[in-house]
Design a protein around this motif. Structure first.
Motif, mmCIF file in Angstrom:
data_model
loop_
_atom_site.group_PDB
_atom_site.id
_atom_site.type_symbol
_atom_site.label_atom_id
_atom_site.label_comp_id
_atom_site.label_asym_id
_atom_site.label_seq_id
_atom_site.Cartn_x
_atom_site.Cartn_y
_atom_site.Cartn_z
ATOM 1 N N TYR A 91 -7.299 -4.498 -10.071
ATOM 2 C CA TYR A 91 -7.040 -3.984 -11.421
ATOM 3 C C TYR A 91 -8.330 -3.492 -12.078
ATOM 4 N N TRP A 97 -3.067 -0.944 -13.461
ATOM 5 C CA TRP A 97 -2.260 -1.999 -12.857
ATOM 6 C C TRP A 97 -1.182 -1.353 -11.988
ATOM 7 N N GLU A 101 5.423 -4.824 -13.697
ATOM 8 C CA GLU A 101 5.441 -5.695 -14.867
ATOM 9 C C GLU A 101 5.670 -7.161 -14.500
ATOM 10 N N CYS A 104 2.595 -8.644 -13.205
ATOM 11 C CA CYS A 104 1.640 -8.754 -14.313
ATOM 12 C C CYS A 104 1.818 -10.092 -15.020
ATOM 13 N N HIS A 170 1.606 -11.171 -22.254
ATOM 14 C CA HIS A 170 1.154 -10.354 -21.121
ATOM 15 C C HIS A 170 2.272 -9.425 -20.660
ATOM 16 N N THR A 172 2.968 -4.954 -19.254
ATOM 17 C CA THR A 172 2.376 -3.664 -18.870
ATOM 18 C C THR A 172 2.712 -2.614 -19.914
ATOM 19 N N CYS A 183 -2.353 -4.058 -17.816
ATOM 20 C CA CYS A 183 -1.709 -5.371 -17.737
ATOM 21 C C CYS A 183 -2.564 -6.346 -18.538
ATOM 22 N N GLN A 184 -2.135 -6.632 -19.735
ATOM 23 C CA GLN A 184 -2.887 -7.514 -20.623
ATOM 24 C C GLN A 184 -2.008 -7.868 -21.802
#
Length: 344
Positions: A91, A97, A101, A104, A170, A172, A183-184
């Motif tokens: 990543y 990413w 999802e 992630c 978290h 996507t 992705c965070q």
């Protein structure tokens, strides 16, 4: 997992994010991508080292003692944390990413579950040593298999619950200016999101940093007083390994937690400096999970003996070069019922 993209102010439209400011994090993202190349090596080394500890516990010990049960869970939590590193490495290098999802959320949850549980298991190991040394008579009645299993269950439950805010936040989403998938934690400032972020921050600060630090310092002060007053050297040896592991953990993780405490309402230049500091201290924090197997294997005399036995069995030609003291599982199990296991 940390952001690998600009920490700007954003406008939101469904899953698309558009930058509203000119302050970008390209420099720290490039630094993160360069540093992430060591993640794969760290993952492989940790897999080998922690795997070796698991093999030694399985081959030479029985899971009937509190120390072995706690140590086994600590190794599992370390492996869990390190399993996220290959994904984080890809990543950071791509700044994109590519795993979807669902992955992630899984990788983000595993990352924090491994981190949180490791902190609590270190604290629990220290508290257990405190019981064994300071309350050597009464503590032996409490320190049984049921106590260890219940303690481990509580640690996993608390760590899992603490991961819920991270799992929810978290996800996507697409960064419009680069058309890349991130992705965070979704940076949307709704009341619910703000409460989840605040709860996650204070949990990490108080439950997984300050509380363990206070408990560990208190336990080792009591242990030191007991050891000095008793003048029994072997009691010091029984706590040396865990002390080294705990000290290593806080040396590695404290700088990252301190940088996280710096508020984000900074000027553009200060944000960039904070971003660089986060990248560097975050990678220093990973060193703990990478190097801790060395301490399990080579600081404790028992583990050294077991490791030599494994080498000689696998490579018989080394027998004339390596001194091996045979310690059978049965004899060790018998001794462990009489006193707490000496890890060193």
């Amino acid at each position: 997992m940390e952001s690998t993209t600009p920490n700007d102010n954003y406008d939101y439209d469904d899953d698309n994010v558009t930058p509203a400011g000119l302050c970008t994090s390209d420099g720290e993202n490039l630094l993160g991508a360069q540093l992430s190349t060591i993640y794969y090596f760290m993952f492989l080394f940790s897999l080998f080292g922690n795997g070796l500890v698991l093999v030694i516990i399985h081959r030479f010990e029985k899971l009937t003692t509190v120390t072995n049960i706690l140590l086994l869970n600590l190794v599992v939590s370390s492996l869990m944390f390190m399993s996220s590193l290959p994904f984080v490495g890809v990543y950071k290098q791509l700044s994109n990413w590519i795993f979807g999802e669902v992955m992630c959320k899984i990788v983000g949850s595993v990352y924090y579950l491994g981190l949180y549980s490791s902190v609590l298991f270190l604290t629990l190991l220290t508290f257990d040593r405190h019981l064994a040394v300071v309350y050597s008579v009464g503590g032996s009645q409490v320190r049984n298999q049921s106590y260890a299993l219940l303690s481990c269950a509580v640690v996993w439950l608390v760590s899992g619950l603490a991961c819920i805010p991270k799992m929810i936040l978290h996800t996507t989403f697409t960064h419009n200016s680069s058309n890349k998938t991130l992705c965070q934690e979704y940076p949307l400032n709704t009341p619910i999101d703000d409460k989840l972020r605040a709860s996650g921050f204070y949990l990490q600060l108080f439950l997984f940093l300050l509380f363990p630090l206070i408990v560990i310092v208190y336990c080792y002060v009591r242990i030191a007083i007991t050891v000095i007053s008793s003048k029994i050297v072997t009691k010091f040896k029984t706590v040396r390994l865990i002390f080294v592991i705990v000290l290593l953990f806080f040396i590695c993780w404290t700088p990252f937690n301190v940088v996280q405490l710096i508020p984000e309402n900074l000027s553009c230049e200060e944000k960039k400096k904070r971003g660089y500091a986060l990248e560097v201290t975050h990678d220093i924090a990973y060193i703990y999970f990478w190097i801790s197997p060395i301490f399990y294997t080579f600081v404790g005399k028992k583990f050294q003996s077991y490791f030599r036995q494994l080498l000689v069995k696998r490579f018989p030609g080394l027998k004339k070069h390596i001194s091996v003291s045979q310690v059978s599982r049965t004899s060790m199990s018998t001794k462990s019922t009489q006193k707490s296991i000496e890890l060193s």
